[in-house]
Design a protein around this motif. Structure first.
Motif, PDB file in Angstrom:
ATOM      1  N   ASP A 108     -31.184 -86.659 -28.818  1.00 30.22           N
ATOM      2  CA  ASP A 108     -31.486 -85.561 -27.922  1.00 30.22           C
ATOM      3  C   ASP A 108     -31.074 -84.250 -28.583  1.00 30.22           C
ATOM      4  O   ASP A 108     -31.019 -84.162 -29.805  1.00 30.22           O
ATOM      5  CB  ASP A 108     -30.821 -85.774 -26.556  1.00 30.22           C
ATOM      6  CG  ASP A 108     -29.334 -86.060 -26.665  1.00 30.22           C
ATOM      7  OD1 ASP A 108     -28.974 -87.194 -26.996  1.00 30.22           O
ATOM      8  OD2 ASP A 108     -28.526 -85.135 -26.444  1.00 30.22           O
ATOM      9  N   THR A 152     -40.621 -81.875 -25.036  1.00 27.91           N
ATOM     10  CA  THR A 152     -39.843 -80.672 -25.309  1.00 27.91           C
ATOM     11  C   THR A 152     -38.745 -80.978 -26.319  1.00 27.91           C
ATOM     12  O   THR A 152     -38.527 -80.231 -27.282  1.00 27.91           O
ATOM     13  CB  THR A 152     -39.228 -80.111 -24.016  1.00 27.91           C
ATOM     14  OG1 THR A 152     -40.283 -79.718 -23.132  1.00 27.91           O
ATOM     15  CG2 THR A 152     -38.351 -78.890 -24.305  1.00 27.91           C
ATOM     16  N   ASN A 153     -38.063 -82.091 -26.123  1.00 29.32           N
ATOM     17  CA  ASN A 153     -37.014 -82.499 -27.057  1.00 29.32           C
ATOM     18  C   ASN A 153     -37.595 -82.823 -28.432  1.00 29.32           C
ATOM     19  O   ASN A 153     -37.083 -82.367 -29.468  1.00 29.32           O
ATOM     20  CB  ASN A 153     -36.277 -83.709 -26.499  1.00 29.32           C
ATOM     21  CG  ASN A 153     -35.146 -84.183 -27.391  1.00 29.32           C
ATOM     22  OD1 ASN A 153     -34.163 -83.487 -27.605  1.00 29.32           O
ATOM     23  ND2 ASN A 153     -35.286 -85.373 -27.943  1.00 29.32           N
ATOM     24  N   GLN A 162     -42.813 -74.369 -21.742  1.00 27.17           N
ATOM     25  CA  GLN A 162     -41.482 -74.915 -22.011  1.00 27.17           C
ATOM     26  C   GLN A 162     -40.597 -73.883 -22.706  1.00 27.17           C
ATOM     27  O   GLN A 162     -39.396 -73.794 -22.427  1.00 27.17           O
ATOM     28  CB  GLN A 162     -41.598 -76.181 -22.865  1.00 27.17           C
ATOM     29  CG  GLN A 162     -42.370 -77.308 -22.201  1.00 27.17           C
ATOM     30  CD  GLN A 162     -41.815 -77.675 -20.833  1.00 27.17           C
ATOM     31  OE1 GLN A 162     -40.610 -77.773 -20.652  1.00 27.17           O
ATOM     32  NE2 GLN A 162     -42.716 -77.891 -19.869  1.00 27.17           N
ATOM     33  N   MET A 168     -29.500 -85.889 -18.303  1.00 17.89           N
ATOM     34  CA  MET A 168     -30.916 -85.752 -17.987  1.00 17.89           C
ATOM     35  C   MET A 168     -31.320 -86.692 -16.863  1.00 17.89           C
ATOM     36  O   MET A 168     -32.126 -86.330 -16.002  1.00 17.89           O
ATOM     37  CB  MET A 168     -31.759 -86.046 -19.226  1.00 17.89           C
ATOM     38  CG  MET A 168     -31.577 -85.085 -20.381  1.00 17.89           C
ATOM     39  SD  MET A 168     -32.551 -85.544 -21.839  1.00 17.89           S
ATOM     40  CE  MET A 168     -34.228 -85.200 -21.261  1.00 17.89           C
ATOM     41  N   THR A 198     -30.519 -79.335 -17.060  1.00 18.21           N
ATOM     42  CA  THR A 198     -30.524 -79.553 -15.609  1.00 18.21           C
ATOM     43  C   THR A 198     -29.128 -79.469 -15.015  1.00 18.21           C
ATOM     44  O   THR A 198     -28.957 -79.034 -13.866  1.00 18.21           O
ATOM     45  CB  THR A 198     -31.150 -80.915 -15.274  1.00 18.21           C
ATOM     46  OG1 THR A 198     -32.447 -80.998 -15.868  1.00 18.21           O
ATOM     47  CG2 THR A 198     -31.274 -81.098 -13.766  1.00 18.21           C
ATOM     48  N   GLU A 211     -40.573 -83.574 -20.537  1.00 16.54           N
ATOM     49  CA  GLU A 211     -39.169 -83.676 -20.950  1.00 16.54           C
ATOM     50  C   GLU A 211     -39.049 -84.327 -22.324  1.00 16.54           C
ATOM     51  O   GLU A 211     -38.304 -83.852 -23.192  1.00 16.54           O
ATOM     52  CB  GLU A 211     -38.374 -84.469 -19.911  1.00 16.54           C
ATOM     53  CG  GLU A 211     -38.133 -83.733 -18.615  1.00 16.54           C
ATOM     54  CD  GLU A 211     -37.443 -84.587 -17.579  1.00 16.54           C
ATOM     55  OE1 GLU A 211     -36.574 -84.058 -16.865  1.00 16.54           O
ATOM     56  OE2 GLU A 211     -37.763 -85.792 -17.478  1.00 16.54           O
ATOM     57  N   PHE A 221     -38.096 -90.274 -17.523  1.00 19.50           N
ATOM     58  CA  PHE A 221     -38.387 -88.941 -18.063  1.00 19.50           C
ATOM     59  C   PHE A 221     -39.873 -88.639 -17.931  1.00 19.50           C
ATOM     60  O   PHE A 221     -40.710 -89.531 -18.054  1.00 19.50           O
ATOM     61  CB  PHE A 221     -38.006 -88.854 -19.547  1.00 19.50           C
ATOM     62  CG  PHE A 221     -36.647 -89.400 -19.875  1.00 19.50           C
ATOM     63  CD1 PHE A 221     -35.505 -88.650 -19.659  1.00 19.50           C
ATOM     64  CD2 PHE A 221     -36.508 -90.683 -20.392  1.00 19.50           C
ATOM     65  CE1 PHE A 221     -34.259 -89.152 -19.947  1.00 19.50           C
ATOM     66  CE2 PHE A 221     -35.262 -91.197 -20.702  1.00 19.50           C
ATOM     67  CZ  PHE A 221     -34.128 -90.427 -20.474  1.00 19.50           C
TER      68      PHE A 221
END
Length: 396
Positions: free
Chosen positions: A102, A281-282, A60, A369, A109, A278, A274
């Protein structure tokens, strides 16, 4: 002056993360409760087991570093941002502003969708900053880092990058910051594009509301009663909450993932919208940057600013305070059906000069997202409409 920036998280930080997950003292859950009481324990265990044993942060990190990151200092505040120039013959600068819970990853993306040229050779120069207190931007050390202040920092950032005129887009806190750009920095704005009406407007008195507005305001009150607990504590006692979230990765994941599940367009499962990677990573960005406490403080700062504007007699007489005023900058709204609010257009028109009002077929709160193509297309159509209206002389 902006300097290139690369993300690198020490392996010791990641090893400590895994150890903390393994040492978690888990609560019980009432049988069959699912998500009714909050984050579902079986799902959170599944997610955190993956986080500790299978999630590949190195992969990532490599992906994140495939974007062009920078850091600069504006008014003594260190700002992190991504900056990608468009590939078209004509490129419009656009500022994309994330929200909570977020981060700048909200827009990863959509960046290539906006920077690529369309059939007319039109693209965007994309700037994605991290809100102060989020990600790799500095954590504020003094009170007052509210959406008005952040809007000023971002306007100066765009000017430093050579963009005296630009389009701004945001959702969640991004919509509030974008609104303040339109109010206080209108000369720098070609237009603003939002996915919601900033939540503060539902907390302020409304004169002669229409039937649709009454229904909307009632829905917002009910939502705050059933879903707004996070909002109340983050806007009143964020420091108290921060101790647990800063110390426990499972606590942090439980606090954040519940919002991604509740606020997105899914069929009852968060991973309908998601992937684990995803989500993690956040969440990992919050953990490794140690910013959950500074991130949630924006709720407190915004509440303090609103209360001052509403109740302080000196602020009410301040000709420079524009809280509740109507922005004259052309505004577009892209409304997604599973977002947390669905305001009628007449409510938005109290505060914005609306030139485009679009209801999309699918998507939720984290639109960039969830439905990046739909959002990118709506932004492009809005900017084309600015050209047709004469707001910008740039040929599209």
């Amino acid at each position: 002056m902006a300097q290139p920036f690369s993300i690198h998280i020490d392996k010791a930080v990641l090893a400590d993360l895994r150890q903390r997950i393994a040492a978690t003292r888990w609560p019980d859950q009432i049988e069959g409760a699912n998500w009714d009481y909050g984050t579902n324990e079986p799902y959170l265990k599944e997610l955190c087991t993956y986080w500790a044993s299978a999630f590949d942060w190195t992969k990532q990190e490599t992906y994140l570093n495939s974007f062009q990151h920078f850091k600069t200092t504006i008014d003594e505040s260190g700002l992190h941002f991504i900056h990608h120039q468009g590939q078209g013959k004509t490129s419009i600068p656009i500022l994309l502003i994330h929200g909570y819970p977020d981060s700048f990853v909200r827009f990863l993306t959509i960046i290539p969708l906006l920077t690529q040229a369309d059939e007319q050779g039109f693209s965007f120069d994309v700037v994605v900053p991290s809100i102060p207190g989020y990600g790799f931007s500095d954590r504020p050390t003094e009170p007052g880092m509210n959406p008005k202040k952040i809007a000023s920092l971002f306007a100066d950032l765009m000017d430093e990058l050579g963009y005296p005129k630009f389009v701004a887009h945001g959702g969640d806190w991004g919509s509030s910051i974008t609104e303040n750009l339109g109010l206080y920095h209108a000369d720098s704005l070609l237009g603003i594009h939002l996915t919601d009406v900033p939540s503060q407007h539902a907390l302020m008195p409304v004169d002669d509301p229409t039937a649709a507005e009454k229904k909307y305001l009632q829905q917002r009150q009910e939502w705050m009663q059933t879903e707004g607990g996070y909002f109340q504590i983050q806007s009143t006692k964020p420091q108290t909450l921060a101790y647990g979230l800063m110390d426990s990765p499972v606590g942090l994941a439980g606090w954040i993932v519940e919002k991604f599940k509740s606020w997105s367009d899914n069929d009852g499962e968060v991973e309908d919208a998601f992937t684990k990677d995803e989500l993690l990573t956040n969440i990992t960005l919050y953990w490794v940057t140690q910013t959950i406490h500074s991130a949630i403080r924006i709720y407190y700062e915004a509440r303090q600013d609103l209360q001052q504007s509403q109740h302080n007699p000196l602020m009410k007489l301040n000709p420079f305070d524009k809280t509740g005023d109507k922005s004259t900058v052309p505004a577009a709204f892209a409304l997604f059906p599973k977002d947390i609010s669905s305001p009628p257009s007449e409510f938005a028109e109290r505060f914005f000069t609306i030139s485009r009002w679009t209801k999309l077929a699918r998507g939720g709160h984290f639109t960039a997202m969830e439905e990046p193509e739909l959002l990118a297309n709506d932004i492009r159509e809005f900017v084309r409409s600015l050209r047709q209206s004469g707001r910008t002389t740039i040929t599209l």
